[in-house]
Design a protein around this motif. Structure first.
Motif, mmCIF file in Angstrom:
data_model
loop_
_atom_site.group_PDB
_atom_site.id
_atom_site.type_symbol
_atom_site.label_atom_id
_atom_site.label_comp_id
_atom_site.label_asym_id
_atom_site.label_seq_id
_atom_site.Cartn_x
_atom_site.Cartn_y
_atom_site.Cartn_z
ATOM 1 N N UNK A 154 -16.650 -7.261 -28.505
ATOM 2 C CA UNK A 154 -17.015 -7.416 -27.110
ATOM 3 C C UNK A 154 -16.260 -8.338 -26.192
ATOM 4 N N UNK A 155 -16.081 -9.608 -26.878
ATOM 5 C CA UNK A 155 -15.269 -10.750 -26.203
ATOM 6 C C UNK A 155 -14.080 -10.524 -26.091
ATOM 7 N N UNK A 156 -13.225 -10.159 -27.202
ATOM 8 C CA UNK A 156 -11.843 -9.907 -27.351
ATOM 9 C C UNK A 156 -11.634 -8.703 -26.248
ATOM 10 N N UNK A 157 -12.316 -7.636 -26.522
ATOM 11 C CA UNK A 157 -12.149 -6.495 -25.892
ATOM 12 C C UNK A 157 -11.954 -6.806 -24.534
ATOM 13 N N UNK A 158 -12.775 -7.566 -23.830
ATOM 14 C CA UNK A 158 -12.873 -8.252 -22.230
ATOM 15 C C UNK A 158 -11.479 -8.642 -22.024
ATOM 16 N N UNK A 159 -11.065 -9.537 -23.038
ATOM 17 C CA UNK A 159 -9.738 -10.239 -22.604
ATOM 18 C C UNK A 159 -8.469 -9.150 -22.854
ATOM 19 N N UNK A 160 -8.755 -8.208 -23.389
ATOM 20 C CA UNK A 160 -7.621 -7.333 -23.509
ATOM 21 C C UNK A 160 -7.787 -6.278 -22.364
ATOM 22 N N UNK A 161 -8.633 -5.717 -21.798
ATOM 23 C CA UNK A 161 -8.831 -5.120 -20.534
ATOM 24 C C UNK A 161 -8.608 -5.827 -19.254
ATOM 25 N N UNK A 162 -8.831 -7.120 -19.477
ATOM 26 C CA UNK A 162 -8.665 -8.152 -18.132
ATOM 27 C C UNK A 162 -7.310 -8.550 -18.224
ATOM 28 N N UNK A 163 -6.632 -8.500 -19.370
ATOM 29 C CA UNK A 163 -5.191 -9.107 -19.762
ATOM 30 C C UNK A 163 -5.055 -10.524 -19.073
ATOM 31 N N UNK A 164 -6.320 -11.250 -19.719
ATOM 32 C CA UNK A 164 -6.185 -12.674 -19.538
ATOM 33 C C UNK A 164 -5.398 -13.358 -20.457
ATOM 34 N N UNK A 165 -5.607 -13.607 -21.827
ATOM 35 C CA UNK A 165 -5.086 -14.400 -22.639
ATOM 36 C C UNK A 165 -4.809 -13.765 -23.842
ATOM 37 N N UNK A 166 -5.225 -12.432 -24.118
ATOM 38 C CA UNK A 166 -5.246 -12.073 -25.405
ATOM 39 C C UNK A 166 -4.981 -10.381 -25.389
ATOM 40 N N UNK A 167 -3.800 -9.929 -26.153
ATOM 41 C CA UNK A 167 -3.210 -8.634 -26.286
ATOM 42 C C UNK A 167 -4.320 -7.946 -27.341
ATOM 43 N N UNK A 168 -4.124 -6.648 -27.556
ATOM 44 C CA UNK A 168 -4.839 -5.913 -28.363
ATOM 45 C C UNK A 168 -4.292 -6.491 -29.790
#
Length: 190
Positions: A154-168
């Motif tokens: 959930x946490x990592x997925x949010x950052x992938x969707x929001x393009x904040x700091x983590x890629x897939x």
């Protein structure tokens, strides 16, 4: 079904809170009265969109696990399917759109619990099967490992969707890293 697809598209384009009856009608190519004829409240249609998204997401993960016979392969498959494919992953974007409403709406809270519960249950089944087969040595109880994996998705997925700091790719690497520690299987890291 046409209105469901139209609502899904409108939500993805405008966001859940900005989507109105007119947006759904425009996407479906019908008058607003057609939408309100079938759905007196737009939230009724939104409930169907969310329920359908939860079912599709869980069904994909369950099929991914069932299509493999070895617990390590099952675990790898569900780890991969728990993350968005990228910032435009339609299904994950929909799920993230609805999540904040769980605090205010009982239907959204129930669907969010169902989504969480089905994912945790799937992980628990695979973790126990791997333990029973002598493939995994769990460092913590299966339910705890499963809950942590879902929370990380959930946490990592949010950052992938929001393009904040983590890629897939980074999210998958971190998720597999935690899983390999939790089940004592260093070969799990891709």
């Amino acid at each position: 079904m046409e209105l469901l697809n139209a609502a899904r598209t409108a939500i993805l384009r405008r966001g859940l809170h900005a989507t109105r009856v007119r947006d759904v009608a425009d996407e479906a190519g019908v008058a607003t009265g057609t939408v309100t004829y079938y759905f007196r409240e737009l939230d009724e249609l939104f409930d169907l969109v969310f329920a359908e998204a939860v079912e599709r997401f869980c069904a994909v993960r369950e099929r991914d696990a069932a299509s493999r016979s070895e617990p390590r392969e099952q675990l790898a498959a569900i780890l991969r399917s728990g993350l968005p494919t990228g910032p435009d992953d339609e299904l994950c974007c929909l799920l993230y759109e609805f999540s904040p409403r769980a605090r205010q709406r009982p239907t959204d809270a129930r669907l969010r619990r169902e989504l969480y519960g089905r994912q945790v249950d799937l992980y628990v089944q695979v973790l126990r099967a791997g333990t029973d087969a002598g493939r995994f040595l769990l460092r913590r109880p299966a339910e705890e490992v499963a809950a942590n994996l879902v929370a990380l998705e959930d946490a990592y997925g949010y950052h992938v969707i929001a393009q904040t700091f983590m890629t897939r790719q980074q999210a998958e690497h971190h998720l597999f890293g935690y899983a390999s520690l939790a089940v004592a299987d260093p070969s799990l890291v891709p």
